[in-house]
Design a protein around this motif. Structure first.
Motif, PDB file in Angstrom:
ATOM      1  N   VAL A  71       0.973  -1.253  -0.014  1.00  0.00           N
ATOM      2  CA  VAL A  71       0.182  -0.063   0.054  1.00  0.00           C
ATOM      3  C   VAL A  71       0.932   1.156  -0.034  1.00  0.00           C
ATOM      4  O   VAL A  71       0.702   2.237  -0.907  1.00  0.00           O
ATOM      5  N   ILE A  72       1.934   1.394   1.011  1.00  0.00           N
ATOM      6  CA  ILE A  72       3.043   2.397   1.004  1.00  0.00           C
ATOM      7  C   ILE A  72       3.278   2.644  -0.218  1.00  0.00           C
ATOM      8  O   ILE A  72       3.592   3.941  -0.822  1.00  0.00           O
ATOM      9  N   TYR A  73       4.157   1.669  -1.153  1.00  0.00           N
ATOM     10  CA  TYR A  73       4.640   1.739  -2.441  1.00  0.00           C
ATOM     11  C   TYR A  73       3.839   2.468  -3.345  1.00  0.00           C
ATOM     12  O   TYR A  73       4.022   2.968  -4.200  1.00  0.00           O
ATOM     13  N   ILE A  74       2.524   1.810  -3.381  1.00  0.00           N
ATOM     14  CA  ILE A  74       1.384   2.351  -4.329  1.00  0.00           C
ATOM     15  C   ILE A  74       1.139   3.890  -4.150  1.00  0.00           C
ATOM     16  O   ILE A  74       1.099   4.649  -4.933  1.00  0.00           O
ATOM     17  N   GLU A  75       0.952   4.092  -2.811  1.00  0.00           N
ATOM     18  CA  GLU A  75       0.534   5.707  -2.568  1.00  0.00           C
ATOM     19  C   GLU A  75       1.614   6.311  -2.772  1.00  0.00           C
ATOM     20  O   GLU A  75       1.428   7.623  -3.307  1.00  0.00           O
ATOM     21  N   LEU A  76       2.970   6.138  -2.738  1.00  0.00           N
ATOM     22  CA  LEU A  76       3.983   6.807  -2.805  1.00  0.00           C
ATOM     23  C   LEU A  76       4.082   6.888  -4.487  1.00  0.00           C
ATOM     24  O   LEU A  76       4.481   8.274  -4.813  1.00  0.00           O
ATOM     25  N   LEU A  77       3.835   5.952  -5.050  1.00  0.00           N
ATOM     26  CA  LEU A  77       4.068   6.138  -6.582  1.00  0.00           C
ATOM     27  C   LEU A  77       2.848   7.092  -7.250  1.00  0.00           C
ATOM     28  O   LEU A  77       3.306   7.903  -7.966  1.00  0.00           O
ATOM     29  N   THR A  78       1.759   6.842  -6.596  1.00  0.00           N
ATOM     30  CA  THR A  78       0.440   7.655  -6.992  1.00  0.00           C
ATOM     31  C   THR A  78       0.891   9.102  -6.642  1.00  0.00           C
ATOM     32  O   THR A  78       0.565  10.121  -7.462  1.00  0.00           O
ATOM     33  N   PHE A  79       1.219   9.509  -5.369  1.00  0.00           N
ATOM     34  CA  PHE A  79       1.330  10.862  -5.142  1.00  0.00           C
ATOM     35  C   PHE A  79       2.651  11.496  -5.897  1.00  0.00           C
ATOM     36  O   PHE A  79       2.669  12.586  -6.253  1.00  0.00           O
ATOM     37  N   GLY A  80       3.494  10.715  -6.265  1.00  0.00           N
ATOM     38  CA  GLY A  80       4.897  10.968  -6.820  1.00  0.00           C
ATOM     39  C   GLY A  80       4.533  11.518  -8.022  1.00  0.00           C
ATOM     40  O   GLY A  80       5.146  12.542  -8.422  1.00  0.00           O
TER      41      GLY A  80
END
Length: 199
Positions: A21-30
């Motif tokens: 979840v953290i990796y997906i969220e960081l990618l999305t916000f990034g």
């Protein structure tokens, strides 16, 4: 030997799913942050003029609120992880109080953000006003929803602490919740200077 095995089992903290979840969220916000940066570069004057409408003091208060809330979550987790076996119930009760403080600060953030949104909308500003406000509203509202989810997660973790569910050997649930809350905090720490301050 048992101590070494225990350390291996404890890291990384939390469930494997929360890291996905953290990796997906960081990618999305990034990607959203990159989109904002490129759009800003294409029309700096528009972005600077629109940015001056925002309440920087409110954004700074939001930052302090989330950092303080994350501190309370750390205190809750450390209280559980450092408790002796005979004091598990007492440590859970203490963690419950720290989590309550974190939840209250999370709610304070949400209230402050709603007041800011109300002020923005009262000026007739919306997603179609210009490119800056499209990014501002998308980023801050998307983050707002993450804070709502984070508060719900902390609330559920607190319910479990009240019945003494966590201990040093069983703290993945509270670790996962803490990781998500720190993610929410980190995203805001990047979002605040990027959208409110950078010129």
């Amino acid at each position: 030997m048992s101590k070494i095995v225990h350390l291996k089992e404890s890291y990384p903290p939390g469930d494997f799913a929360i890291w996905i979840v953290i990796y997906i969220e960081l990618l999305t916000f990034g990607l959203m942050f990159l989109g904002y940066a490129f759009s800003r570069r294409a029309d700096i004057e528009l972005f600077n003029a629109s940015q001056s409408v925002l309440n920087q003091a409110s954004g700074f208060v939001d930052t302090l609120i989330l950092i303080t809330s994350s501190y309370f979550v750390v205190k809750a987790l450390n209280t559980v992880k450092n408790a002796r076996i005979e004091n598990i119930q007492a440590s859970n009760e203490s963690a419950s109080r720290w989590l309550l403080a974190a939840i209250l600060f999370g709610i304070m953030f949400l209230i402050n953000k709603l007041l800011e949104f109300s002020d923005i909308f009262s000026q007739g500003i919306n997603l179609s006003t210009n490119t800056f406000f499209m990014f501002y509203l998308l980023l801050t509202m998307f983050h707002f929803m993450h804070v709502v989810l984070g508060v719900v997660i902390l609330f559920n973790i607190r319910k479990r602490t009240k019945i003494g569910c966590y201990s040093e050997q069983n703290c993945r649930g509270i670790e996962s919740g803490a990781l998500y809350w720190h993610l929410v905090d980190l995203l805001w720490i990047i979002l605040f200077p990027l959208v409110y301050i950078l010129r």
